[in-house]
Motif scaffolding. Structure first.
Motif, PDB file in Angstrom:
ATOM      1  N   THR A 122      19.784  47.551 -53.888  1.00  0.00           N
ATOM      2  CA  THR A 122      20.726  46.679 -53.175  1.00  0.00           C
ATOM      3  C   THR A 122      21.440  47.495 -52.090  1.00  0.00           C
ATOM      4  OG1 THR A 122      22.357  47.087 -54.920  1.00  0.00           O
ATOM      5  CG2 THR A 122      21.116  45.041 -55.064  1.00  0.00           C
ATOM      6  N   VAL A 123      21.427  46.966 -50.879  1.00  0.00           N
ATOM      7  CA  VAL A 123      22.014  47.669 -49.726  1.00  0.00           C
ATOM      8  C   VAL A 123      23.099  46.778 -49.112  1.00  0.00           C
ATOM      9  CG1 VAL A 123      21.521  48.761 -47.493  1.00  0.00           C
ATOM     10  CG2 VAL A 123      19.721  48.652 -49.246  1.00  0.00           C
ATOM     11  N   PHE A 124      24.302  47.303 -49.044  1.00  0.00           N
ATOM     12  CA  PHE A 124      25.419  46.544 -48.456  1.00  0.00           C
ATOM     13  C   PHE A 124      25.624  46.992 -47.012  1.00  0.00           C
ATOM     14  CE2 PHE A 124      29.795  45.453 -47.526  1.00  0.00           C
ATOM     15  CZ  PHE A 124      29.984  44.245 -48.176  1.00  0.00           C
ATOM     16  N   ILE A 125      25.597  46.056 -46.090  1.00  0.00           N
ATOM     17  CA  ILE A 125      25.832  46.409 -44.683  1.00  0.00           C
ATOM     18  C   ILE A 125      27.310  46.151 -44.379  1.00  0.00           C
ATOM     19  CG2 ILE A 125      25.118  46.058 -42.273  1.00  0.00           C
ATOM     20  CD1 ILE A 125      22.780  46.934 -44.081  1.00  0.00           C
ATOM     21  N   GLN A 126      27.970  47.233 -44.013  1.00  0.00           N
ATOM     22  CA  GLN A 126      29.425  47.186 -43.833  1.00  0.00           C
ATOM     23  C   GLN A 126      29.797  47.168 -42.347  1.00  0.00           C
ATOM     24  OE1 GLN A 126      31.589  49.624 -46.511  1.00  0.00           O
ATOM     25  NE2 GLN A 126      33.124  48.068 -46.166  1.00  0.00           N
ATOM     26  N   PRO A 127      30.570  46.162 -41.909  1.00  0.00           N
ATOM     27  CA  PRO A 127      31.019  46.130 -40.510  1.00  0.00           C
ATOM     28  C   PRO A 127      32.168  47.117 -40.321  1.00  0.00           C
ATOM     29  CG  PRO A 127      32.004  44.314 -41.714  1.00  0.00           C
ATOM     30  CD  PRO A 127      31.128  45.054 -42.705  1.00  0.00           C
ATOM     31  N   PRO A 128      32.445  47.550 -39.081  1.00  0.00           N
ATOM     32  CA  PRO A 128      33.544  48.487 -38.858  1.00  0.00           C
ATOM     33  C   PRO A 128      34.884  47.903 -39.301  1.00  0.00           C
ATOM     34  CG  PRO A 128      32.350  48.053 -36.799  1.00  0.00           C
ATOM     35  CD  PRO A 128      31.715  47.219 -37.849  1.00  0.00           C
ATOM     36  N   SER A 129      35.094  46.591 -39.091  1.00  0.00           N
ATOM     37  CA  SER A 129      36.363  45.950 -39.484  1.00  0.00           C
ATOM     38  C   SER A 129      36.158  44.439 -39.465  1.00  0.00           C
ATOM     39  CB  SER A 129      37.470  46.305 -38.493  1.00  0.00           C
ATOM     40  OG  SER A 129      37.138  45.763 -37.227  1.00  0.00           O
ATOM     41  N   VAL A 130      37.111  43.736 -40.037  1.00  0.00           N
ATOM     42  CA  VAL A 130      37.035  42.267 -40.002  1.00  0.00           C
ATOM     43  C   VAL A 130      37.148  41.773 -38.559  1.00  0.00           C
ATOM     44  CG1 VAL A 130      38.173  40.129 -40.739  1.00  0.00           C
ATOM     45  CG2 VAL A 130      37.930  42.008 -42.342  1.00  0.00           C
ATOM     46  N   GLU A 131      37.972  42.464 -37.756  1.00  0.00           N
ATOM     47  CA  GLU A 131      38.154  42.050 -36.354  1.00  0.00           C
ATOM     48  C   GLU A 131      36.836  42.176 -35.587  1.00  0.00           C
ATOM     49  OE1 GLU A 131      40.214  44.302 -37.905  1.00  0.00           O
ATOM     50  OE2 GLU A 131      41.740  42.773 -38.264  1.00  0.00           O
ATOM     51  N   ALA A 132      36.130  43.296 -35.837  1.00  0.00           N
ATOM     52  CA  ALA A 132      34.851  43.513 -35.141  1.00  0.00           C
ATOM     53  C   ALA A 132      33.855  42.426 -35.541  1.00  0.00           C
ATOM     54  CB  ALA A 132      34.299  44.895 -35.492  1.00  0.00           C
ATOM     55  N   LEU A 133      33.910  42.081 -36.796  1.00  0.00           N
ATOM     56  CA  LEU A 133      33.004  41.050 -37.313  1.00  0.00           C
ATOM     57  C   LEU A 133      33.275  39.701 -36.643  1.00  0.00           C
ATOM     58  CD1 LEU A 133      31.500  41.305 -40.375  1.00  0.00           C
ATOM     59  CD2 LEU A 133      32.886  39.291 -40.535  1.00  0.00           C
ATOM     60  N   GLU A 134      34.555  39.394 -36.508  1.00  0.00           N
ATOM     61  CA  GLU A 134      34.929  38.123 -35.883  1.00  0.00           C
ATOM     62  C   GLU A 134      34.435  38.098 -34.438  1.00  0.00           C
ATOM     63  OE1 GLU A 134      38.984  37.106 -36.614  1.00  0.00           O
ATOM     64  OE2 GLU A 134      38.851  35.254 -35.446  1.00  0.00           O
TER      65      GLU A 134
END
Ligand code: 5GP
Length: 192
Positions: A122-134
């Motif tokens: 299982t590989v979790f892809i993590q964004p830099p931040s919630v703001e970046a994701l938005e």
């Protein structure tokens, strides 16, 4: 339980983290990997094809398949929108002597791993931040404002699942994320 010797690479993370891009990249690098086409009940987007991106089903048909036990896992990822992995899909790919890669939500990923604990990564892809994701979701422009807000809220919850995964890939820079994912998947598949 499905009999089979194939492996499962299960990639998950909030919507907008770039996981689909990373999955596509891995498919290009590892020829024995094949994409698990999920079933879903949300409407098809204009750029999507039935039987390639998803098997698009009505909510009624989806429920019928749940009742028939056709899914290895399924989730109502967004209210009224069902997504799930069909047993027949994994069978189809294992019969073709392929390893399977999944692009699914975090709960589905952890449930799938329970079916195949030794055979899956299982590989979790993590964004830099919630703001970046938005920002990424806004730039993608595939959702209406209401749905976008729903996805951002869900992302905040999904980020709390990261420690339950076998490994985490940070997607701050896409090339670095590609390299990190390649290394993990290469080590996991070995020469198999
Ligand atoms: P989208 O509507 O953007 O294509 O996908 C929405 C979410 O559903 C994404 O997080 C995607 O990874 C997830 N998803 C896609 N297929 C499946 C599946 O078979 N099972 C589960 N649990 N989630 C899925």
């Amino acid at each position: 339980m499905i009999a089979g010797s194939g492996r499962l690479v299960i990639v998950a993370g909030p919507s907008g983290t770039g996981k689909t891009t990373i999955v596509r990249h891995l498919l290009g690098v590892f020829p024995r990997l094949a994409f698990s086409i999920s079933a879903c009940s949300r409407p098809r987007r204009p750029n999507e094809r039935d039987g390639e991106d998803y098997y698009f089903l009505t909510a009624d048909k989806f429920r019928e398949k749940i009742a028939a036990g056709d899914f290895l896992e399924w989730e109502e990822v967004y209210p009224g929108s069902f997504y799930g992995t069909l047993r027949s899909e994994v069978e189809r790919l294992w019969n073709a002597d392929r390893h399977v890669i999944f692009d699914i939500d975090v709960k589905g990923a952890l449930n799938l791993k329970k079916h195949f604990p030794k055979q899956s990564l299982t590989v979790f892809i993590q964004p830099p931040s919630v703001e970046a994701l938005e920002q990424r979701l806004r730039a993608r422009n595939t959702e209406t404002p209401g749905i976008l807000e729903q996805r951002v809220n869900k992302a905040k919850d999904e980020l709390t699942y990261a420690p339950k995964f076998d490994c985490i890939v940070q997607n701050v820079d896409l090339q670095n994320a590609f390299s990190a994912a390649e290394k993990l998947v290469g080590d996991f598949l070995g020469d198999k």
